[in-house]
Every structure is written in C-alpha cells, then in structure tokens.
Motif scaffolding. Structure first.
Motif, PDB file in Angstrom:
ATOM      1  N   ALA A 205      38.704  32.764  31.686  1.00 11.93           N
ATOM      2  CA  ALA A 205      37.566  33.689  31.724  1.00 11.93           C
ATOM      3  C   ALA A 205      36.547  33.331  30.641  1.00 11.93           C
TER       4      ALA A 205
ATOM      5  N   ALA B  81      43.031  40.183  25.318  1.00  8.51           N
ATOM      6  CA  ALA B  81      42.257  40.630  26.485  1.00  8.51           C
ATOM      7  C   ALA B  81      41.992  42.128  26.370  1.00  8.51           C
TER       8      ALA B  81
ATOM      9  N   TRP C 194      42.492  41.967  36.491  1.00  4.35           N
ATOM     10  CA  TRP C 194      43.419  40.882  36.842  1.00  4.35           C
ATOM     11  C   TRP C 194      44.625  41.426  37.600  1.00  4.35           C
TER      12      TRP C 194
ATOM     13  N   CYS D 238      47.416  43.889  25.549  1.00  6.90           N
ATOM     14  CA  CYS D 238      46.024  43.662  25.123  1.00  6.90           C
ATOM     15  C   CYS D 238      45.999  43.115  23.703  1.00  6.90           C
TER      16      CYS D 238
ATOM     17  N   ARG E 141      42.757  34.584  30.080  1.00  5.61           N
ATOM     18  CA  ARG E 141      41.705  34.843  29.096  1.00  5.61           C
ATOM     19  C   ARG E 141      40.948  33.562  28.760  1.00  5.61           C
TER      20      ARG E 141
ATOM     21  N   ASN F   5      35.652  34.377  37.382  1.00  2.00           N
ATOM     22  CA  ASN F   5      35.800  35.807  37.650  1.00  2.00           C
ATOM     23  C   ASN F   5      37.252  36.135  38.024  1.00  2.00           C
ATOM     24  N   ALA F   6      37.534  37.437  38.183  1.00  2.00           N
ATOM     25  CA  ALA F   6      38.920  37.887  38.394  1.00  2.00           C
ATOM     26  C   ALA F   6      39.578  37.272  39.636  1.00  2.00           C
TER      27      ALA F   6
ATOM     28  N   GLU G  20      40.134  46.582  30.288  1.00  2.00           N
ATOM     29  CA  GLU G  20      39.304  46.434  31.488  1.00  2.00           C
ATOM     30  C   GLU G  20      39.601  45.095  32.186  1.00  2.00           C
ATOM     31  N   GLN G  21      39.648  44.011  31.395  1.00  2.00           N
ATOM     32  CA  GLN G  21      39.962  42.688  31.953  1.00  2.00           C
ATOM     33  C   GLN G  21      41.345  42.709  32.607  1.00  2.00           C
TER      34      GLN G  21
END
Length: 106
Positions: A73, A32, A40, A27, A70, A79-80, A35-36
């Motif tokens: 997005a 990112a 993913w 992260c 990232r 979206n994922a 949560e993201q």
C-alpha cells in the motif's frame, strides 16, 4: 530513540505462530491503521477468527500478511482489492517454491 527501534525490530522478527492479536494489537504491531485493516479484511486479504470486530483475533501469519500489505500500500500505492490479489499470488509463488514431497522415480 535508536534503542527503541532496535527493540521493536527484534520483537517483529520473533512472531510465534500461536500468538493471537486483537485488532488494536495488530495495528500496533504492523503499523497499519484500523481503517486499512478493516478494508483488507473486507477484501479477504486478511482473515480474522471471530464474528465481530470486537471478537476478531489474528495469528502470527496474519501479522506477516498485514506487514506485506502495508508495504504494498505504501510503496506501490496498491488499493485494497489489489492487495488481496497480490497476497494470494505471493502465497501461490511461495507454495510453488516449497518442494513437494514425492518419492523419487515417480
């Protein structure tokens, strides 16, 4: 400050393949959110080693994928599930661009 961002950029460019990141480190390195990243991972866009989030370890290649995810997005608001598909397609394109090693004349 300017000096800090330059340092981060340089570090970002030098990612060894055998480096391992935890979820928190990934992260931090990619920008990112957890949560993201979790989304993913659920979609198969990024594949950690390890069974549970506590045990997850990510490679240098995973960092590159997450940075690309990232950007997709953020810039394109994908979206994922779309990101997982886009990363797979980018992998295929890169594989096609890599010349196959066939002997000449076959």
């Amino acid at each position: 400050t300017m000096k800090e961002s330059v340092t981060v950029f340089v570090q970002g460019q030098i990612v060894e393949e055998d480096v391992e990141f935890t979820l928190v480190e990934l992260c931090r390195a990619s920008g990112a959110s957890e949560e993201q990243l979790t989304l993913w991972i659920e979609e198969g866009a990024v594949e950690p080693q390890g069974a549970t989030p506590r045990e997850w370890r990510f490679s240098g290649a995973a960092l590159r994928r997450v940075r690309t995810a990232r950007r997709l997005a953020q810039d394109l608001e994908i979206n994922a599930p779309g990101i997982a598909l886009a990363l797979d397609l980018l992998d295929e394109i890169n594989a096609l661009r890599t010349p196959t090693r066939r002997p000449a004349g076959r």
